[in-house]
Write an enzyme that holds these catalytic residues in place. Structure first.
Site, mmCIF file in Angstrom:
data_model
loop_
_atom_site.group_PDB
_atom_site.id
_atom_site.type_symbol
_atom_site.label_atom_id
_atom_site.label_comp_id
_atom_site.label_asym_id
_atom_site.label_seq_id
_atom_site.Cartn_x
_atom_site.Cartn_y
_atom_site.Cartn_z
ATOM 1 N N HIS A 205 0.795 -1.241 0.000
ATOM 2 C CA HIS A 205 0.000 0.000 0.000
ATOM 3 C C HIS A 205 0.823 1.285 0.000
ATOM 4 O O HIS A 205 0.264 2.377 -0.012
ATOM 5 C CB HIS A 205 -0.936 0.025 1.217
ATOM 6 C CG HIS A 205 -0.218 0.331 2.498
ATOM 7 N ND1 HIS A 205 0.455 -0.616 3.200
ATOM 8 C CD2 HIS A 205 -0.055 1.493 3.168
ATOM 9 C CE1 HIS A 205 1.001 -0.077 4.272
ATOM 10 N NE2 HIS A 205 0.711 1.208 4.273
HETATM 11 C C1 UD1 Z 1 -1.970 5.712 5.959
HETATM 12 C C2 UD1 Z 1 -0.650 6.168 6.581
HETATM 13 C C3 UD1 Z 1 0.386 5.065 6.436
HETATM 14 C C4 UD1 Z 1 -0.120 3.760 6.985
HETATM 15 C C5 UD1 Z 1 -1.441 3.418 6.305
HETATM 16 C C6 UD1 Z 1 -2.027 2.114 6.790
HETATM 17 C C7 UD1 Z 1 -0.198 8.607 6.414
HETATM 18 C C8 UD1 Z 1 0.619 9.618 5.755
HETATM 19 N N1 UD1 Z 1 -0.123 7.358 5.893
HETATM 20 O O1 UD1 Z 1 -1.762 5.540 4.567
HETATM 21 O O2 UD1 Z 1 1.545 5.432 7.155
HETATM 22 O O3 UD1 Z 1 0.840 2.750 6.758
HETATM 23 O O4 UD1 Z 1 -2.349 4.493 6.564
HETATM 24 O O5 UD1 Z 1 -3.185 1.811 6.064
HETATM 25 O O6 UD1 Z 1 -0.885 8.910 7.359
HETATM 26 N N2 UD1 Z 1 -9.337 4.823 2.287
HETATM 27 C C9 UD1 Z 1 -10.548 4.186 2.246
HETATM 28 N N3 UD1 Z 1 -11.084 3.700 3.401
HETATM 29 C C10 UD1 Z 1 -10.438 3.846 4.578
HETATM 30 C C11 UD1 Z 1 -9.185 4.482 4.606
HETATM 31 C C12 UD1 Z 1 -8.655 4.970 3.440
HETATM 32 O O7 UD1 Z 1 -11.181 4.046 1.195
HETATM 33 O O8 UD1 Z 1 -10.959 3.402 5.603
HETATM 34 C C13 UD1 Z 1 -8.796 5.408 1.059
HETATM 35 C C14 UD1 Z 1 -8.633 6.912 1.222
HETATM 36 O O9 UD1 Z 1 -9.785 7.578 0.914
HETATM 37 C C15 UD1 Z 1 -7.507 7.193 0.291
HETATM 38 C C16 UD1 Z 1 -6.667 5.941 0.394
HETATM 39 O O10 UD1 Z 1 -7.499 4.915 0.866
HETATM 40 O O11 UD1 Z 1 -7.957 7.311 -1.026
HETATM 41 C C17 UD1 Z 1 -5.488 6.136 1.280
HETATM 42 O O12 UD1 Z 1 -5.846 6.536 2.618
HETATM 43 P P1 UD1 Z 1 -4.928 7.554 3.435
HETATM 44 O O13 UD1 Z 1 -5.439 7.721 4.799
HETATM 45 O O14 UD1 Z 1 -4.680 8.769 2.631
HETATM 46 O O15 UD1 Z 1 -3.512 6.894 3.523
HETATM 47 P P2 UD1 Z 1 -3.002 5.378 3.557
HETATM 48 O O16 UD1 Z 1 -2.434 5.071 2.236
HETATM 49 O O17 UD1 Z 1 -3.993 4.428 4.129
#
Ligand code: UD1
Length: 365
Positions: A205
């Site tokens: 991821h």
């Molecule tokens: C975040 C953390 C990362 C951690 C990871 C674990 C930061 C900078 N990064 O990255 O260190 O390893 O979490 O998962 O804080 N999304 C969903 N549903 C959710 C959560 C996220 O659909 O419940 C989608 C978001 O809308 C976004 C993408 O997934 O499009 C990424 O989510 P985001 O919170 O930006 O960062 P992660 O890549 O999960």
């Protein structure tokens, strides 16, 4: 002593659970959970609250996705009034996600001491958003709780005064130790159709790996090459899934026989899958530590690691680019029984939250 514990994203929940449990044993400590809502899907958040026996968050900020600036700024705006009305004695943040730095920054500007759990880790790679969050959070925190020797060395190099720094071990391993037996009792593998040691577990991821088409194509090829050796179970993170869809690669991945795409797993389920895997392929931070504790071989697709103890004495290997050929050599060697034997790092023993609680009681109460 009133403590506000911040959680936001999936890797935070298993770190705060043992702390909240340890704090709650003392009637003179009031421990509250603030969930920023950075992760919000049931499978990325709710399931962890249930399985880790966390109470419903006292506040849910519901900030959701967005750019880093939007996420960080929204968290700060939502957290500030809570801080003003709750007036905690300290704010506790864990790890390196956007919720960590956002809440630490609000607290410190209000003159409230910040406790950072999992301080001092450095990958040395400032292109990682987490690295910026680590450096900034450590530089404004009052108590820095460290998991491994490299953390102590990094903070010394950055001239953080010794009295702020405490080597306590790893709260994520506290959760693993606490829930391991429960997870072992799950009847999970037969429903998936695999046996212990008969499969390879894969997760990916990191933005550097999954936010571009070339990286995604390499991941598909890595899954394909690995699946020649054993079944690959691939619980897929929402970021990775949506990017696979964006570049029309999801069908290609699904079409590989022996690769089983799965929804993001709960805490107990994932622990079970890790413990019974022949090996794990990942780009996660935390999984490097969990596999080291479980002594399961782990191939980490990252150029650097902020958790060097997992490579130096643990079962982790760093594979420095997303090269599908390198993965096969390593997979083959590990399946041939040539994996290195790991050791569990000092203080990764299930007692880190207790050590932190003792320090809080001695120094802050
Ligand atoms: C975040 C953390 C990362 C951690 C990871 C674990 C930061 C900078 N990064 O990255 O260190 O390893 O979490 O998962 O804080 N999304 C969903 N549903 C959710 C959560 C996220 O659909 O419940 C989608 C978001 O809308 C976004 C993408 O997934 O499009 C990424 O989510 P985001 O919170 O930006 O960062 P992660 O890549 O999960």
């Amino acid at each position: 002593m009133k403590i506000l514990n911040i959680v936001g994203a999936r890797p935070n929940f298993m770190k705060v659970a043992p702390l909240h449990r340890a704090f709650s044993r003392y009637p003179d400590i009031e421990s509250k959970i603030i969930h920023t809502g950075q992760h919000y899907d049931a499978r990325m958040s709710d399931v962890f609250f249930n399985q880790l026996e966390l109470p419903q968050p006292h506040y849910f900020l519901g900030i959701g996705g967005g750019t880093h600036t939007q996420q960080t700024a929204k968290i700060m705006l939502e957290f500030e009034p809570i801080l003003a009305s709750e007036k905690p004695d300290v704010v506790l943040v864990v790890g390196d996600v956007n919720s960590t730095i956002a809440c630490a920054l609000v607290a410190v500007k209000e003159g409230i001491p910040v406790l950072h759990v999992e301080a001092g880790l450095r990958s040395g790679d400032r292109r990682m958003p987490e690295e910026i969050n680590r450096i900034l959070t450590d530089s404004i925190s009052d108590y820095l709780f460290v998991t491994e020797q490299a953390g102590l060395d990094n903070l010394k190099r950055e001239s953080v005064p010794d009295e702020k720094v405490h080597f306590v071990g790893n709260v994520m391993i506290d959760s693993l130790v606490y829930y391991r037996q429960k997870s072992q009792q799950l009847d999970l593998l037969s429903s998936i159709g695999v046996e212990p040691d008969s499969y390879i577990l894969m997760t990916m991821h990191r933005p550097a790996n999954v936010d571009n088409e070339q990286g995604l194509r390499s991941i598909v090829q890595i899954a394909r090459n690995t699946a020649r050796h054993k079944t690959v179970l691939f619980p897929i993170h929402p970021r990775t899934l949506s990017n696979m869809e964006k570049y029309s690669l999801k069908e290609e991945l699904e079409a590989i026989s022996q690769v089983q795409l799965m929804e993001p797993q709960g805490y107990l389920e994932f622990l079970h899958l890790m413990e019974s895997a022949a090996l794990i392929i990942t780009d996660s931070g935390g999984i490097q530590e969990e596999t080291t504790y479980l002594q399961v071989p782990c191939l980490t697709f990252r150029d650097t690691t902020e958790r060097p103890v997992t490579v130096e004495i643990g079962t982790n290997y760093l594979l420095r680019d997303l090269n599908p050929d390198t993965v096969e050599e390593h997979v083959q060697a590990i399946l041939d029984g040539k994996a290195k034997q790991g050791q569990v790092p000092p203080f990764w023993d299930g007692q880190a939250a207790e050590r932190i609680t003792t320090i809080i009681r001695e120094k802050l109460m």
